[in-house]
Design an enzyme around this catalytic site. Structure first.
Site, short mmCIF file in Angstrom:
data_model
loop_
_atom_site.label_atom_id
_atom_site.label_comp_id
_atom_site.label_asym_id
_atom_site.label_seq_id
_atom_site.Cartn_x
_atom_site.Cartn_y
_atom_site.Cartn_z
CG ASP A 132 -2.07 0.84 1.12
OD1 ASP A 132 -2.68 0.76 -0.11
OD2 ASP A 132 -2.41 1.67 2.13
CD GLU A 164 -6.66 -0.18 -2.13
OE1 GLU A 164 -7.71 -0.19 -1.90
OE2 GLU A 164 -5.65 0.55 -1.58
CB CYS A 212 -11.43 -6.29 10.68
SG CYS A 212 -10.35 -6.86 11.95
CB CYS A 249 -12.84 -10.78 12.66
SG CYS A 249 -13.41 -9.04 12.67
CB CYS A 300 -11.52 -4.55 14.72
SG CYS A 300 -12.90 -5.47 14.20
CB CYS A 317 -12.05 -9.22 16.25
SG CYS A 317 -10.89 -8.46 15.36
CG ASP A 327 -1.21 3.58 5.40
OD1 ASP A 327 -2.32 3.59 5.12
OD2 ASP A 327 -0.31 4.30 5.60
ZN LIG Z 1 -11.88 -7.44 13.38
#
Ligand SMILES: [Zn+2]
Length: 462
Positions: A220, A312, A365, A368, A384, A387, A394
């Site tokens: 990235d 990307e 995330c 998860c 997150c 979780c 980044d």
């Molecule tokens: Zn998560």
């Protein structure tokens, strides 16, 4: 020695031209511009003539014939007219006129391809006339004596003779001497006040073996960092980039205080404005050079190590409109990173996966898979709420990119890209091999293919 890949590569060196040589290059560039503008005027005149004839009700077959838009057709038209249009034509190499006509042929083709939908990306406008003041002087030689002198400090070009290089051409000279490279063309041009010669070279490269052929890496591009890897490594910007960027900001402010040109009132720019503009252009070029240099070192290393690299697919053209300098530099670096990785992974036998533009790599995330509805650009840390994972923004994005390629290569379900941020499950989709705009063979109009980057995979939502 086994030859595995034959690629077209560019070698670019700074030149130290004498005033006389500079005048010679400028007159060649001017000759190219004359041919370009003359041919463009002809093309436009014929189009207008035909439109007028149609309005009088003349049948299609009775119209003034179109003149061809291909390079050979434009060249024929020019050769038939040059004695009248440019009685001095013999003073310049025919390559000078060819440079201008080739640029026009490409421009016309881009316009028609864009109009008929053959070319992706932003709409390309109809070619415009070139002005002496606003265009970048350049001339390209494709035939005749083009060589690097044995001292590696000079190059010889047709008509221009022996030109001194500002830096050693040893990298190219070594290949030429070993017979693993052939020069296809040489272009002399002035970029930001500095003269360069760029050789387009066909190179036989030995395909290297990858250090980790099965490893996947997500990359990235950051604002604060040159790049962020899915391994968690934050790669710093090249040294001096900050200083160079600060200088750009200062010079831009200075330019805005000077008396610039004004089209409406016909006001001429002041000399101080002109000077400030040149300084700003040089500073911009320095920032771009530092960044590109850093990226080259990085991409060479990454492409020789990892079998799969994921980046990307960002809307670079759209992002470049952002007026924040740091953002703009990072965005420009992004396009450069992708371009370099595209051909370097190919040279090394690896491949580049480009994630869909709408894949929410920043908002997902990496632990998860929960996707956030919103993530402000100012939030540098990803937290997150499901979780509880806390990670650099980044690094999180880079990990998601790497995960994308793992799914693409291992699971039969194919690669994945959610459209929109509220998608939590990942839909399957095919892996498409797509030719990106700008990588298409340009050889149709010219004598030399340009910008020969590779095909690469594109992960796509269905
Ligand atoms: Zn998560």
């Amino acid at each position: 020695m086994a030859i595995d890949v034959r690629v077209v590569q560019a070698y670019r060196f700074a030149l130290d031209l004498t005033p006389r040589q500079e005048r010679a290059v400028l007159s060649h560039a001017g000759a190219g511009r004359v041919a370009y503008n003359w041919a463009l005027a002809r093309v436009k005149a014929v189009i207008q003539q035909r439109a007028a004839e149609r309005s009088y009700g003349i049948a299609e077959s009775g119209l003034t014939p179109m003149i061809g838009w291909s390079l050979p057709a434009l060249r024929r038209a020019w050769n038939a007219a040059k004695r009248e249009v440019a009685p001095w034509w013999a003073e310049c190499s025919k390559e000078a006129f060819n440079t201008g006509l080739d640029a026009l042929a490409r421009g016309l083709k881009s316009w028609s391809d864009s109009r008929t939908g053959k070319r992706a990306g932003r709409r390309v406008g109809f070619p415009g006339f070139k002005s002496r003041r606003r265009s970048t002087p350049s001339v390209r030689f494709t035939t005749g004596a083009i060589r690097v002198e044995p001292d590696r400090k000079h190059v010889v070009l047709p008509r221009l003779g022996r030109l001194k290089l500002h830096e050693s051409a040893r990298k190219l000279a070594r290949r030429l001497e070993a017979g693993t490279a052939r020069i296809m063309s040489a272009t002399v041009r002035r970029d930001a006040g500095r003269w360069h010669v760029a050789f387009t070279v066909e190179v036989d490269r030995v395909e290297r073996t990858l250090a980790r052929p099965h490893a996947v890496l997500g990359v990235d591009v950051g604002v604060k960092h040159l790049a962020v890897l899915s391994t968690g490594t934050l790669l710093p910007n090249p040294r001096h980039l900050e200083d160079a960027a600060r200088r750009v900001r200062r010079l831009a402010r200075r330019l805005s205080r000077r008396v610039g040109p004004d089209r409406r009132s016909g006001r001429q720019p002041s000399r101080r404005w002109e000077r400030a503009r040149r300084q700003l252009a040089r500073a911009h070029a320095r920032v771009a050079n530092l960044r590109r240099d850093g990226l080259h070192k990085l991409t060479t290393r990454l492409a020789s190590e990892y079998g799969t690299i994921v980046v990307e697919d960002l809307n670079v053209a759209g992002m470049l409109r952002n007026r924040r300098l740091a953002r703009r530099i990072a965005d420009a670096g992004f396009g450069e990173l992708r371009r370099q990785l595209a051909y370097k992974t190919k040279w090394n036998g690896g491949h580049l996966v480009v994630a869909d533009r709408w894949y929410p790599s920043s908002k997902t995330c990496s632990a998860c898979g929960t996707v956030k509805a919103k993530l402000a650009l100012s939030e540098r840390t990803f937290t997150c709420i499901t979780c509880g994972m806390v990670l650099d923004r980044d690094v999180n994005a880079a990990r998601n990119l790497a995960a994308l390629a793992c799914e693409a290569t291992t699971a039969g379900s194919g690669p994945v890209a959610g459209r929109g941020a509220d998608r939590k499950t990942r839909p399957g989709g095919p892996v498409a091999v797509k030719r990106q705009p700008g990588t298409a063979q340009a050889g149709k109009t010219g004598t030399v293919p340009q910008g020969g980057t590779a095909d690469y995979m594109l992960t796509r939502a269905n």
